[in-house]
Design a protein around this motif. Structure first.
Motif, PDB file in Angstrom:
ATOM      1  N   ARG A 349       0.854  -1.201   0.000  1.00 17.75           N
ATOM      2  CA  ARG A 349       0.000   0.000   0.000  1.00 17.75           C
ATOM      3  C   ARG A 349       0.886   1.245   0.000  1.00 17.75           C
ATOM      4  N   LYS A 350       0.347   2.297  -0.638  1.00 19.52           N
ATOM      5  CA  LYS A 350       1.074   3.565  -0.631  1.00 19.52           C
ATOM      6  C   LYS A 350       1.023   4.141   0.775  1.00 19.52           C
ATOM      7  N   ALA A 351       2.161   4.619   1.269  1.00 21.69           N
ATOM      8  CA  ALA A 351       2.243   5.121   2.645  1.00 21.69           C
ATOM      9  C   ALA A 351       2.812   6.529   2.710  1.00 21.69           C
ATOM     10  N   GLY A 352       2.832   7.217   1.584  1.00 23.06           N
ATOM     11  CA  GLY A 352       3.311   8.596   1.613  1.00 23.06           C
ATOM     12  C   GLY A 352       3.624   9.121   0.232  1.00 23.06           C
ATOM     13  N   GLU A 353       3.171  10.362  -0.045  1.00 26.01           N
ATOM     14  CA  GLU A 353       3.474  11.006  -1.315  1.00 26.01           C
ATOM     15  C   GLU A 353       4.828  11.717  -1.237  1.00 26.01           C
ATOM     16  N   LYS A 354       5.329  12.146  -2.391  1.00 24.23           N
ATOM     17  CA  LYS A 354       6.554  12.927  -2.433  1.00 24.23           C
ATOM     18  C   LYS A 354       6.276  14.340  -1.915  1.00 24.23           C
ATOM     19  N   HIS A 355       7.219  14.887  -1.171  1.00 26.83           N
ATOM     20  CA  HIS A 355       7.098  16.256  -0.674  1.00 26.83           C
ATOM     21  C   HIS A 355       8.468  16.923  -0.692  1.00 26.83           C
ATOM     22  N   ASP A 356       8.497  18.159  -1.178  1.00 23.07           N
ATOM     23  CA  ASP A 356       9.719  18.947  -1.122  1.00 23.07           C
ATOM     24  C   ASP A 356       9.952  19.432   0.307  1.00 23.07           C
ATOM     25  N   GLY A 357      11.209  19.631   0.652  1.00 25.92           N
ATOM     26  CA  GLY A 357      11.552  20.136   1.968  1.00 25.92           C
ATOM     27  C   GLY A 357      11.841  21.631   1.931  1.00 25.92           C
ATOM     28  N   MET A 358      11.752  22.267   3.082  1.00 21.06           N
ATOM     29  CA  MET A 358      12.027  23.704   3.174  1.00 21.06           C
ATOM     30  C   MET A 358      12.099  24.108   4.628  1.00 21.06           C
ATOM     31  N   LYS A 359      12.659  25.271   4.861  1.00 21.01           N
ATOM     32  CA  LYS A 359      12.609  25.913   6.168  1.00 21.01           C
ATOM     33  C   LYS A 359      11.839  27.221   6.014  1.00 21.01           C
ATOM     34  N   VAL A 360      11.057  27.557   7.029  1.00 22.50           N
ATOM     35  CA  VAL A 360      10.180  28.727   6.962  1.00 22.50           C
ATOM     36  C   VAL A 360      10.298  29.525   8.261  1.00 22.50           C
ATOM     37  N   MET A 361      10.372  30.829   8.132  1.00 21.00           N
ATOM     38  CA  MET A 361      10.411  31.708   9.299  1.00 21.00           C
ATOM     39  C   MET A 361       9.295  32.754   9.199  1.00 21.00           C
ATOM     40  N   TRP A 362       8.597  32.934  10.294  1.00 22.27           N
ATOM     41  CA  TRP A 362       7.663  34.046  10.463  1.00 22.27           C
ATOM     42  C   TRP A 362       8.161  34.900  11.624  1.00 22.27           C
ATOM     43  N   TYR A 363       7.841  36.189  11.553  1.00 24.43           N
ATOM     44  CA  TYR A 363       8.169  37.100  12.648  1.00 24.43           C
ATOM     45  C   TYR A 363       6.880  37.757  13.146  1.00 24.43           C
ATOM     46  N   ARG A 364       6.866  38.025  14.437  1.00 25.43           N
ATOM     47  CA  ARG A 364       5.704  38.685  15.038  1.00 25.43           C
ATOM     48  C   ARG A 364       6.194  39.818  15.937  1.00 25.43           C
ATOM     49  N   THR A 365       5.608  41.005  15.765  1.00 24.34           N
ATOM     50  CA  THR A 365       5.883  42.117  16.665  1.00 24.34           C
ATOM     51  C   THR A 365       4.636  42.366  17.504  1.00 24.34           C
ATOM     52  N   VAL A 366       4.829  42.511  18.793  1.00 27.83           N
ATOM     53  CA  VAL A 366       3.738  42.791  19.725  1.00 27.83           C
ATOM     54  C   VAL A 366       4.115  44.029  20.528  1.00 27.83           C
ATOM     55  N   ALA A 367       3.282  45.049  20.450  1.00 24.71           N
ATOM     56  CA  ALA A 367       3.536  46.304  21.157  1.00 24.71           C
ATOM     57  C   ALA A 367       2.455  46.528  22.207  1.00 24.71           C
ATOM     58  N   LYS A 368       2.890  46.833  23.433  1.00 26.50           N
ATOM     59  CA  LYS A 368       1.973  47.150  24.528  1.00 26.50           C
ATOM     60  C   LYS A 368       2.458  48.407  25.231  1.00 26.50           C
ATOM     61  N   ALA A 369       1.499  49.195  25.707  1.00 23.60           N
ATOM     62  CA  ALA A 369       1.852  50.384  26.464  1.00 23.60           C
ATOM     63  C   ALA A 369       2.603  49.966  27.729  1.00 23.60           C
ATOM     64  N   GLY A 370       3.727  50.620  27.968  1.00 25.81           N
ATOM     65  CA  GLY A 370       4.485  50.345  29.175  1.00 25.81           C
ATOM     66  C   GLY A 370       5.505  49.244  29.041  1.00 25.81           C
ATOM     67  N   THR A 371       5.366  48.386  28.037  1.00 27.78           N
ATOM     68  CA  THR A 371       6.316  47.282  27.862  1.00 27.78           C
ATOM     69  C   THR A 371       7.085  47.375  26.554  1.00 27.78           C
ATOM     70  N   GLY A 372       6.705  48.294  25.693  1.00 33.66           N
ATOM     71  CA  GLY A 372       7.411  48.460  24.433  1.00 33.66           C
ATOM     72  C   GLY A 372       7.033  47.403  23.408  1.00 33.66           C
ATOM     73  N   THR A 373       7.887  47.254  22.411  1.00 34.61           N
ATOM     74  CA  THR A 373       7.638  46.331  21.307  1.00 34.61           C
ATOM     75  C   THR A 373       8.580  45.139  21.402  1.00 34.61           C
ATOM     76  N   VAL A 374       8.004  43.955  21.282  1.00 32.80           N
ATOM     77  CA  VAL A 374       8.772  42.720  21.311  1.00 32.80           C
ATOM     78  C   VAL A 374       8.661  42.036  19.954  1.00 32.80           C
ATOM     79  N   THR A 375       9.785  41.608  19.399  1.00 32.24           N
ATOM     80  CA  THR A 375       9.794  40.876  18.129  1.00 32.24           C
ATOM     81  C   THR A 375      10.161  39.424  18.401  1.00 32.24           C
ATOM     82  N   GLU A 376       9.344  38.517  17.875  1.00 33.90           N
ATOM     83  CA  GLU A 376       9.553  37.079  18.067  1.00 33.90           C
ATOM     84  C   GLU A 376       9.663  36.393  16.718  1.00 33.90           C
ATOM     85  N   SER A 377      10.362  35.271  16.689  1.00 33.73           N
ATOM     86  CA  SER A 377      10.469  34.477  15.467  1.00 33.73           C
ATOM     87  C   SER A 377       9.794  33.128  15.683  1.00 33.73           C
ATOM     88  N   PHE A 378       9.204  32.603  14.618  1.00 37.01           N
ATOM     89  CA  PHE A 378       8.524  31.306  14.644  1.00 37.01           C
ATOM     90  C   PHE A 378       9.076  30.480  13.485  1.00 37.01           C
TER      91      PHE A 378
END
Length: 419
Positions: A349-378
């Motif tokens: 039985r077939k147990a998996g199709e072909k798939h290309d590989g890759m790496k992916v990055m997202w960034y998120r900035t969160v700004a709050k009064a009194g705490t400033g802006t924080v940048t995170e990576s995912f």
């Protein structure tokens, strides 16, 4: 006017709104180009005096003046493309919902509290032209948001801070097979009406509960180690990814999240998925809003899944940027064969199709009064996978092959519930 460097116009333009990404191929729309009339003086473009505008033929023009054309942009054609291919996927009317409680404390919803979205097509057309003329390949869509009408009749819910839409997670599962659609519907229903106390950490797996035939699930494709084979609950990662996107985009702390081992098309754009496999692989976030969060979860007739989080907004602002894709790898050309006792001896039985590989990055900035802006990576890493088959063997054959180093599938615990 199309300047000389417009020859370097991008082959495609990517339109973005939050995690929504729509790619339009420029070459597929030759109608975007047009010819514009211009005035020339001694062969140079010029603004004519008013009296020349009434001249009907070239013969009536004074010396050194002539008419010509130049390449330009057909704004109407660009707008039609954006209406059909972009705005139709983004725009929606604001909803209306009444939230109440039964005598036994069960939360009841009448209607859906979806925020309204409207793409500013005039600005989007101009941004498209600017992108074409400057070689820019990404346009962040100008989208206006309209709040839904939210009526909360329960005093207990109002006291807990349930008053407005805080954020919405959504995903598309169009094209899913019957069992996958069934499992998504069952999984989504488990969260409707669930409350997350202020300050608490939400565990998707804990609320989901057991995944088997007795809890209403059917067998569908599930990623299990090196294979993708039918098992109960296939498709539940559609639900966990939908639940993840809302808190992620709003800027809540994500305390646990894992991407799939390979890039699954249902979770496009890549890097916005959250796979789960009870009990160890979970999706968790902390409710750091001023009040409780209340979930309304459902699927609609367009094969979209939604998690609407009601509560109380604070002064934060958050943006997500991506996906930044790198280190692409083509799927292996050679087919992989695994030996297993899960299927009849000698069968395949077939147990998996072909798939290309890759790496992916997202960034998120969160700004709050009194705490400033924080940048995170995912960060997400997706494996390149070969076309894979399983062959059924006996237990003795499996043990011998394992000793000889032959690739086997020894019924290992799946790394997630998948596709």
């Amino acid at each position: 006017m199309i300047p000389a460097h417009a020859a370097d116009a991008p082959r495609s333009i990517t339109y973005m709104h939050d995690h929504h990404i729509i790619v339009v191929q420029v070459a597929a729309h030759p109608e975007w180009k047009s010819a514009e009339p211009i005035w020339l003086y001694r062969g140079m473009e010029a603004i004519p005096p008013a009296e020349l505008l009434t001249c009907g033929t070239e013969e009536e023009l004074p010396p050194h003046w002539s008419k010509g054309t130049r390449a330009g942009w057909n704004r109407s054609a660009i707008r039609r493309t954006l209406e059909k291919n972009v705005a139709s996927k983004i725009d929606r009317e604001a909803g209306s919902v009444t939230i109440s409680e039964s005598g036994s404390g069960v939360v009841l919803f009448e209607g859906y509290g979806l925020t309204g979205r409207t793409t500013d097509l005039v600005r989007a057309v101009q941004m498209t032209i600017t992108a074409l003329e400057t070689g820019v390949s990404t346009v962040v869509l100008p989208v206006s948001i309209t709040d839904p009408v939210v009526t909360v009749t329960s005093q207990a819910l109002r006291d807990a801070g349930i008053r407005e839409v805080v954020t919405i997670g959504e995903s598309v599962f169009a094209g899913s097979p019957v069992n996958r659609r069934h499992n998504i519907g069952v999984g989504v229903s488990k969260f409707n009406g669930h409350r997350i106390p202020q300050g608490a950490i939400f565990s998707f797996v804990e609320k989901l509960g057991p995944v088997n035939a007795s809890t209403g699930y059917r067998k569908e494709l599930v990623i299990q180690g090196e294979t993708t084979i039918p098992d109960f609950g296939g498709g539940l990662c559609q639900v966990s990814s939908t639940a993840y996107r809302g808190p992620w985009e709003y800027g809540m702390p994500i305390t646990q999240r894992k991407n799939h081992s390979y890039a699954v098309t249902y979770y496009s754009p890549q890097g916005t998925d959250a796979t789960i496999y009870p009990p160890s692989v979970d999706m968790k976030f902390r409710n750091d809003t001023p009040g409780d969060l209340l979930i309304q979860s459902f699927v609609d007739e367009r094969d979209r899944a939604y998690f609407i989080y009601y509560g109380t907004k604070d002064d934060r602002s958050a943006e997500v940027f991506g996906p930044y894709v790198f280190d692409r790898q083509s799927a292996p050309r050679d087919t992989k064969t695994l030996y297993t006792t899960d299927i009849p001896v000698g069968s395949t039985r077939k147990a998996g199709e072909k798939h290309d590989g890759m790496k992916v990055m997202w960034y998120r900035t969160v700004a709050k009064a009194g705490t400033g802006t924080v940048t995170e990576s995912f960060f997400s890493a997706y494996q390149a996978r070969p076309l894979t088959y399983q062959v059924g063997v006996t237990l003795d054959e499996l043990a011998r092959m394992r000793g000889e180093g032959v690739p086997v599938d020894a019924n290992e615990v799946p790394s997630w519930i998948g596709e």
